[in-house]
Motif scaffolding. Structure first.
Motif, short mmCIF file in Angstrom:
data_model
loop_
_atom_site.label_atom_id
_atom_site.label_comp_id
_atom_site.label_asym_id
_atom_site.label_seq_id
_atom_site.Cartn_x
_atom_site.Cartn_y
_atom_site.Cartn_z
N GLU A 113 -4.77 -4.46 -5.94
CA GLU A 113 -4.84 -4.92 -5.30
C GLU A 113 -5.47 -4.73 -3.78
O GLU A 113 -4.96 -3.67 -3.45
CB GLU A 113 -2.94 -5.70 -5.04
N LEU A 114 -6.20 -5.52 -3.97
CA LEU A 114 -7.06 -5.26 -1.72
C LEU A 114 -6.49 -6.07 -1.70
O LEU A 114 -5.75 -7.78 -1.18
CB LEU A 114 -8.80 -5.40 -2.10
N ARG A 122 -7.86 -11.17 -4.94
CA ARG A 122 -9.11 -9.66 -5.04
C ARG A 122 -8.57 -8.08 -5.43
O ARG A 122 -7.46 -7.85 -5.04
CB ARG A 122 -9.41 -9.45 -3.78
N THR A 123 -9.11 -7.26 -5.98
CA THR A 123 -9.08 -6.39 -6.61
C THR A 123 -10.13 -5.37 -6.55
O THR A 123 -11.40 -5.39 -6.53
CB THR A 123 -8.41 -6.63 -8.33
N VAL A 124 -9.36 -3.88 -6.32
CA VAL A 124 -10.53 -2.50 -6.88
C VAL A 124 -10.07 -1.88 -8.04
O VAL A 124 -9.16 -1.79 -8.12
CB VAL A 124 -10.65 -1.99 -5.47
N THR A 125 -11.29 -2.16 -9.11
CA THR A 125 -11.22 -0.84 -9.81
C THR A 125 -12.03 0.32 -9.93
O THR A 125 -13.56 0.73 -10.48
CB THR A 125 -11.88 -1.78 -11.39
N VAL A 126 -11.24 1.02 -10.63
CA VAL A 126 -11.47 3.30 -10.24
C VAL A 126 -11.50 3.60 -11.02
O VAL A 126 -10.01 3.78 -11.42
CB VAL A 126 -11.41 3.53 -8.74
N THR A 127 -12.31 4.46 -11.43
CA THR A 127 -12.04 5.28 -12.86
C THR A 127 -12.36 6.72 -11.67
O THR A 127 -13.08 7.27 -11.06
CB THR A 127 -13.16 5.65 -13.63
N GLY A 128 -11.30 7.27 -12.46
CA GLY A 128 -10.30 9.07 -12.18
C GLY A 128 -10.48 10.49 -12.55
O GLY A 128 -10.49 9.68 -14.06
N THR A 129 -11.28 10.87 -12.69
CA THR A 129 -11.30 12.10 -13.14
C THR A 129 -10.38 13.88 -12.68
O THR A 129 -10.51 13.74 -11.73
CB THR A 129 -12.25 13.01 -13.76
N GLY A 130 -9.77 14.52 -14.15
CA GLY A 130 -9.63 15.22 -13.03
C GLY A 130 -9.31 16.92 -13.76
O GLY A 130 -9.15 16.48 -15.39
N THR A 131 -9.51 18.24 -13.79
CA THR A 131 -9.40 18.91 -14.34
C THR A 131 -8.19 20.10 -14.26
O THR A 131 -7.82 19.94 -13.06
CB THR A 131 -10.83 19.76 -14.60
N ALA A 132 -8.02 20.77 -14.72
CA ALA A 132 -6.65 22.07 -14.93
C ALA A 132 -6.92 22.95 -15.74
O ALA A 132 -7.08 22.94 -16.21
CB ALA A 132 -5.05 21.61 -15.29
N GLU A 133 -6.91 24.01 -15.11
CA GLU A 133 -7.41 25.39 -15.74
C GLU A 133 -6.36 26.01 -15.60
O GLU A 133 -5.25 26.77 -14.77
CB GLU A 133 -9.10 25.98 -15.31
#
Length: 214
Positions: free
Chosen positions: A211-212, A8-19
């Motif tokens: 992996e879950l 079992r898996t989990v797929t996640v997309t993350g975003t980030g910003t640096a200023e």
């Protein structure tokens, strides 16, 4: 898996910003000359372009930071009733891409360029950014990872599971961070134009597969 159970898996997309405050200003600057003859247009454009380059160097812009990015000579056509298209003159233009590493001096550099080029000077765009994007990109990646991890933890909890190993990580490009300053079609009253650097940003995105575990 070897024991026949399904991974079992989990797929996640993350975003980030640096200023951060930008430390590099890129200017698209040039000259455009309209004259009766092609020779006069070309010669005057060369003279004005040389004056602009000299002004840039006098204000501390190094030669490697001044690059010719466009050169064009064309007839200027008009339509006359009964005669069709006629050549009314010629337009010669030259464009430079300039990197200004002293952002605080940007207003003075622009004013000097416009004064040197006179009525033939053109500002086609300004963009604020970073001479070295590596530290900013590292911060944006860390923010993207934290964003992905937080979402994955939430999904795992909703699935009555816990996160296990990271199975894959993929970085993907996002829209460019540095924000362009408003475009100027023609440079006039340059001594009244100021450049406020403010904050510029870089973005990062990452897709992670965990992996879950039950």
């Amino acid at each position: 898996m070897a024991d026949g159970t399904t991974l079992r898996t989990v797929t996640v997309t993350g975003t980030g910003t640096a200023e951060a405050p930008p430390d590099l200003l890129t200017i698209s600057v040039g000259v455009e000359c309209r004259r009766a003859s092609v020779g006069a247009a070309y010669a005057d454009a060369g003279t004005a372009s040389a004056a602009v380059s000299a002004a840039l160097r006098q204000h501390g812009v190094a030669a490697p930071d001044i690059r010719t990015s466009g050169l064009n000579v064309r007839p200027e056509l008009i339509w006359r009733e009964g005669e069709g298209q006629q050549v009314a003159g010629y337009v010669a233009s030259s464009m430079l891409t300039v990197r200004v590493r002293q952002v605080a001096a940007a207003s003075a550099v622009i004013a000097a360029v416009v004064e040197a080029g006179g009525d033939d000077a053109r500002l086609n765009g300004l963009e604020l950014g970073f001479a070295d994007e590596s530290p900013m990109l590292a911060r944006a990646r860390e923010a993207a990872w934290r964003d992905a991890a937080a979402a994955a933890e939430q999904f795992a909890a909703l699935a009555s599971a816990t996160l296990g190993r990271v199975l894959s990580v993929a970085e993907h490009p996002l829209a460019a961070g540095p924000v362009p300053v408003a475009r100027f079609e023609r440079a006039v009253a340059a001594d009244a134009i100021g450049v406020e650097p403010g904050q510029a940003s870089l973005n990062a995105g990452v897709t992670v597969v965990w992996e879950l575990l039950d």
